[in-house]
Scaffold this active site. Sequence first.
Site, PDB file in Angstrom:
ATOM      1  N   CYS A   1     -51.291  37.311  20.708  1.00 15.46           N
ATOM      2  CA  CYS A   1     -50.554  36.090  20.359  1.00 15.46           C
ATOM      3  C   CYS A   1     -51.511  34.976  19.915  1.00 15.46           C
ATOM      4  CB  CYS A   1     -49.738  35.666  21.587  1.00 15.46           C
ATOM      5  SG  CYS A   1     -49.057  34.011  21.529  1.00 15.46           S
TER       6      CYS A   1
ATOM      7  N   CYS B   1     -51.204  31.682  21.778  1.00 13.29           N
ATOM      8  CA  CYS B   1     -51.738  31.847  23.139  1.00 13.29           C
ATOM      9  C   CYS B   1     -53.257  31.662  23.126  1.00 13.29           C
ATOM     10  CB  CYS B   1     -51.404  33.229  23.691  1.00 13.29           C
ATOM     11  SG  CYS B   1     -49.637  33.563  23.808  1.00 13.29           S
TER      12      CYS B   1
END
Length: 127
Positions: free
Chosen positions: A52, A55
């Site tokens: 991600c 993230c």
Amino acid sequence: MGGFFSAQAANAAEEGESAVTAVHSSGEWTQYWQSHSQTNKLMVIDFSATWCGPCRFMEPAFRAMADQYTEAVFLKIDVDELPDVSRQWKVQAMPTFVLVRGGQEVGRIVGARKDELEKQIKGLLAM
């Protein structure tokens, strides 16, 4: 109260690591949850994934917050590693930051919104 967390924090400090604790198993999660849910200490859980992009963007800010706000507990859970825990917390997008106190969710930030996350952490710690 807090013995488990204190030992973890001491180990991290001695090793020069971040104050963020990565949880890699259901057993670890259960241990943290049981220890935390009986305290009034703020727990900030970062639900993320290695693949991600947002993230990865949030990782340095989350680590900095963990180092700055030492009166809170900061955990990181990989949604692919612990899908049951992610489902339990109804995580549908990454990153999701869940703020918990006394066994209850008291805040949630979805997305790479570091200013909003820090604002919620500060506000909850001031209570």
